[in-house]
Design an enzyme around this catalytic site. Structure first.
Site, mmCIF file in Angstrom:
data_model
loop_
_atom_site.group_PDB
_atom_site.id
_atom_site.type_symbol
_atom_site.label_atom_id
_atom_site.label_comp_id
_atom_site.label_asym_id
_atom_site.label_seq_id
_atom_site.Cartn_x
_atom_site.Cartn_y
_atom_site.Cartn_z
ATOM 1 N N ARG A 115 0.905 20.773 -34.854
ATOM 2 C CA ARG A 115 -0.374 21.112 -35.491
ATOM 3 C C ARG A 115 -0.270 21.162 -37.013
ATOM 4 O O ARG A 115 -1.272 21.295 -37.719
ATOM 5 C CB ARG A 115 -0.873 22.469 -34.985
ATOM 6 N N TRP A 134 -0.640 23.391 -42.092
ATOM 7 C CA TRP A 134 -1.063 22.041 -42.482
ATOM 8 C C TRP A 134 -2.097 22.283 -43.561
ATOM 9 O O TRP A 134 -3.224 22.681 -43.281
ATOM 10 C CB TRP A 134 -1.656 21.338 -41.270
ATOM 11 N N ASN A 152 -6.188 29.683 -38.995
ATOM 12 C CA ASN A 152 -6.291 28.251 -38.781
ATOM 13 C C ASN A 152 -7.756 27.874 -38.982
ATOM 14 O O ASN A 152 -8.631 28.570 -38.476
ATOM 15 C CB ASN A 152 -5.844 27.934 -37.336
ATOM 16 N N GLY A 153 -8.019 26.822 -39.747
ATOM 17 C CA GLY A 153 -9.410 26.421 -39.955
ATOM 18 C C GLY A 153 -9.790 26.567 -41.419
ATOM 19 O O GLY A 153 -8.924 26.637 -42.289
ATOM 20 N N GLU A 184 -8.267 -4.445 -36.287
ATOM 21 C CA GLU A 184 -7.651 -3.161 -35.942
ATOM 22 C C GLU A 184 -7.350 -3.092 -34.439
ATOM 23 O O GLU A 184 -6.308 -2.573 -34.035
ATOM 24 C CB GLU A 184 -8.581 -2.016 -36.394
ATOM 25 N N LYS A 207 -3.616 -2.426 -33.083
ATOM 26 C CA LYS A 207 -3.305 -1.321 -32.163
ATOM 27 C C LYS A 207 -2.557 -1.853 -30.954
ATOM 28 O O LYS A 207 -1.545 -1.309 -30.534
ATOM 29 C CB LYS A 207 -4.602 -0.691 -31.691
ATOM 30 N N GLU A 244 1.071 -3.238 -31.824
ATOM 31 C CA GLU A 244 2.111 -2.279 -32.222
ATOM 32 C C GLU A 244 2.624 -1.422 -31.066
ATOM 33 O O GLU A 244 3.779 -1.044 -31.064
ATOM 34 C CB GLU A 244 1.688 -1.422 -33.427
ATOM 35 N N HIS A 248 -13.018 -23.043 -36.571
ATOM 36 C CA HIS A 248 -12.261 -23.680 -37.661
ATOM 37 C C HIS A 248 -10.757 -23.673 -37.392
ATOM 38 O O HIS A 248 -9.972 -23.875 -38.305
ATOM 39 C CB HIS A 248 -12.559 -22.977 -38.989
ATOM 40 N N LYS A 268 6.184 6.491 -38.520
ATOM 41 C CA LYS A 268 4.844 7.004 -38.831
ATOM 42 C C LYS A 268 4.519 6.814 -40.302
ATOM 43 O O LYS A 268 3.402 6.486 -40.664
ATOM 44 C CB LYS A 268 4.760 8.486 -38.430
HETATM 45 C C1 F6R Z 1 -1.042 1.558 -37.495
HETATM 46 C C2 F6R Z 1 -0.434 2.413 -38.489
HETATM 47 C C3 F6R Z 1 0.061 1.818 -39.767
HETATM 48 C C4 F6R Z 1 -0.423 2.680 -40.948
HETATM 49 C C5 F6R Z 1 0.147 2.165 -42.269
HETATM 50 C C6 F6R Z 1 -0.345 2.967 -43.453
HETATM 51 O O1 F6R Z 1 -1.435 2.261 -36.383
HETATM 52 O O2 F6R Z 1 -0.328 3.585 -38.285
HETATM 53 O O3 F6R Z 1 -0.391 0.519 -39.917
HETATM 54 O O4 F6R Z 1 -1.817 2.640 -40.969
HETATM 55 O O5 F6R Z 1 1.551 2.226 -42.244
HETATM 56 O O6 F6R Z 1 -0.020 4.310 -43.343
HETATM 57 P P1 F6R Z 1 -0.732 5.413 -44.228
HETATM 58 O O7 F6R Z 1 -2.157 5.460 -43.824
HETATM 59 O O8 F6R Z 1 -0.004 6.683 -43.919
HETATM 60 O O9 F6R Z 1 -0.578 4.973 -45.656
#
Ligand code: F6R
Length: 613
Positions: free
Chosen positions: A27, A74, A100-101, A485, A489, A492, A508, A608
């Site tokens: 979280r 966070w 939180n919030g 996108e 998705k 990946e 084309h 990530k």
């Molecule tokens: C796709 C994904 C990556 C991020 C990219 C940018 O699902 O997660 O393509 O979007 O690495 O990351 P940020 O937004 O953290 O700069």
């Protein structure tokens, strides 16, 4: 989004708090803290970083107390730092709060309390709660300190606006913890000889599966031998205890099999949170800048991956609503290409993490070129925020799964809001138009919640398609980046080959890769381009493709005549429709990957946050 934990029972609370915080780290994880009441005094430990840092710090000073609160943060107000970490206290240090919030009216309350002589030590909205309760206590008398404390909390609640959950202890009442829920989650765990409190069940599931999910505006008093529940008017009410049957691992993901699925389902709430920020922060920032805004002549949008797809849609928004010329670059390209110098130019960088090296590099280049710099970011205090003149936070909560879902829709909302606000400031749209667009934007979370109902249909669709070795996604206008996108998705997390195209482009070249059975997913809401999309479907079907329409109720019949399967989702105006169209594609990627047995939350070769070039 932050994590709260509380323990009251016969043992030292600290190990329970640390253990619970580790389960709540998903979280938020920029700083953590805990406090206990030890021999009638509050002892507090806080540390920047993950819970492991807090554990180390607590190990050094060894606090002990059978009543304690913990928090993993966070950041929403104030950068991640020890001073801004929870728990926060009042002036006396006797009242301790974790929260939180967002307390939306905290600035007003803070000003008022400061005038009354209260000294604040952090930049957070949370600290206001502690001072407010301290102030109330001065004016309340009751038979016992416990009763006095409870009414001071209840008076504070009447003044707090926003979406929040908080827990509070007072060193003078060491045998109770009081907690309040209003639009942020809070759950009580009823153990044999101890009771718990947390933002989520996994924090205490090892010790008890008997839980009370608090409802909005309820207050609970926890003691080691029981709990008491109150409604908004302070009437005592009977708690409704539930038995949880999840195992620990499932519980961490809120009952979902993967964080990705949880985050797809988080989206209505995440969008509410982003919209709250739009209402509070975007207006304030842009109002103070309206002179500068009117001068903006060019905008460069820079981002990577999913955020880049959001930027592509942002171009449609900004050019349509604000009438400004917009260019969109992959951050890694912007950095190394010749960008023509220009006056009154704004660069907007979009990033979930705010740590993507390519995006930071693009911002540095924008600085060298003398451009103004804004950021759209989800992580308070991230590196990106230090390179920008202004930051618009999406505040959609931590995104754990590598595949970005809720950050994407939150970025789209932010871009839409910026475009209409800019349009209004520059006089490109009238006040009445602005109001209309704004009003519709606020209805988006509800429509998105409705759209989530397509999961089962997508799940069975994925059974037919998951073994294909190539997938195609088609869209036009604002839905072209959605096609990109959808393909990203899918590739990946399933490792399948997937490509997104502008539907008008397939003739084309790309049409040559379509053959018998190729799944082609077509974004075709009933809008001004619907007929063009029907033609694209026919072209693909003529080559033997398995064509799936993502359409809206009005388009169903016509789509049925040229496609093999129709997925019907709610209709919104053309510029808001992408936020709904992406949902079936997120589910599709998830279910194809799941059927293929992929590691959905941590796909191979990916991270990530990409902090290297
Ligand atoms: C796709 C994904 C990556 C991020 C990219 C940018 O699902 O997660 O393509 O979007 O690495 O990351 P940020 O937004 O953290 O700069």
């Amino acid at each position: 989004m932050c994590g709260i934990i509380g323990y009251i029972g016969p043992k030292n609370s600290v190990p329970f708090l640390i253990e619970g915080l580790k389960k709540l780290e998903y979280r938020g994880y920029d700083s953590a803290g805990l406090a206990v009441i030890e021999k009638g005094k509050v002892r507090r430990v806080r540390a920047v970083g993950k819970v492991a840092e807090l554990e180390r710090a607590a190990g050094q000073i060894n606090p002990k107390g059978s009543c304690g609160l913990g928090h993993t943060r966070w950041a929403t107000h104030g950068k991640p730092s020890e001073e801004n970490s929870h728990p926060h206290t009042d002036c006396s240090g006797e009242i301790v709060v974790v929260h939180n919030g967002i307390i939306e009216n905290f600035l007003k309350l803070k000003e008022h309390l400061q005038k009354l002589g209260h000294t604040f030590r952090s930049e957070t909205d949370t600290e206001t709660i502690a001072h407010l309760i301290e102030e109330n206590l001065k004016h309340i008398s009751a038979k016992t300190e416990e009763e006095r404390f409870l009414s001071a909390v209840s008076r504070a609640n009447a003044k707090l606006h926003g979406a929040f959950a908080y827990a509070v202890m007072w060193s003078k009442t060491p045998k109770q913890i009081i907690a309040v829920k209003h639009q942020s989650p809070l759950v009580v765990g009823l153990g044999k000889e101890a009771n718990f409190l947390a933002s989520d069940v996994p924090a205490f599931l090892k010790y008890t599966n008997r839980v009370l999910f608090l409802e909005d505006k309820q207050t609970v008093v926890l003691r080691s031998d029981g709990i008491e529940l109150f409604d908004e008017k302070n009437h005592s009410i009977k708690p409704k205890i539930t038995k949880i049957s999840w195992d620990q691992k499932t519980a961490e993901k809120g009952g979902y099999a993967h964080f990705m699925l949880k985050e797809i389902y988080d989206q209505p709430q995440a969008l509410e949170d982003t919209l709250r920020t739009v209402r509070n922060d975007f207006f304030r920032i842009l109002k103070s800048k309206s002179e500068d805004l009117r001068k903006i002549k060019n905008i460069h949008l820079v981002a990577c991956g999913t955020a880049y797809h959001a930027a592509l849609i942002g171009k449609y928004y900004l050019e349509n609503f604000a009438g400004v010329m917009v260019s969109v670059d992959l951050a890694s390209e912007f950095k190394y290409r010749t960008v023509a110098p220009s006056k009154n130019t704004l660069c907007i960088a979009i990033s979930q993490s705010g740590e993507t090296a390519d995006t930071l590099g693009a911002l540095k280049k924008a600085k060298e070129l003398g451009f103004k710099r804004w950021g759209i970011c989800n992580v308070v205090g991230a590196s990106l925020t230090r390179l920008c003149d202004h930051v618009f936070y999406t505040h959609c909560g931590p995104e754990i799964s590598v595949a970005s879902t809720k950050a994407f829709t939150s970025q789209l909302i932010s871009l839409y809001a910026l475009a209409i606000l800019l349009g209004q400031a520059c006089g490109h749209i009238h006040q009445s138009q602005f109001k209309k667009y704004y009003k519709e934007l606020m209805t988006l979370p509800k429509a998105l919640a409705e759209t989530l109902k397509v999961e089962n249909e997508i799940k069975s669709l994925s059974r037919k398609a998951y073994l294909a070795n190539r997938f195609i996604f088609l869209g036009r206008n604002v839905n072209f980046p959605i096609a990109l996108e959808g393909a990203l998705k899918l590739k990946e997390i399933s490792y399948a080959s997937a490509e997104g195209f502008a539907a008008g482009e397939i003739k084309h070249g790309p049409i040559s890769i379509i053959d018998k059975g190729t799944p082609v997913i077509v974004l075709m809401p009933a809008d001004s381009l619907f007929d063009k999309m029907l033609s694209a479907c026919q072209e693909c079907r003529a080559r033997g493709a398995f064509v799936v329409a993502i359409t809206t109720p009005e388009g169903k019949e016509a789509a049925a005549s040229v496609t093999d399967k129709q997925i019907i989702i709610p209709q919104m105006s053309a510029f808001l429709q992408p936020m709904l169209n992406i949902i079936p594609l997120q589910f599709f990627a998830y279910w194809v990957a799941k059927r293929l047995g992929r590691d959905i939350d941590q796909p191979r070769n990916l991270a990530k946050s990409v902090t290297v070039e």
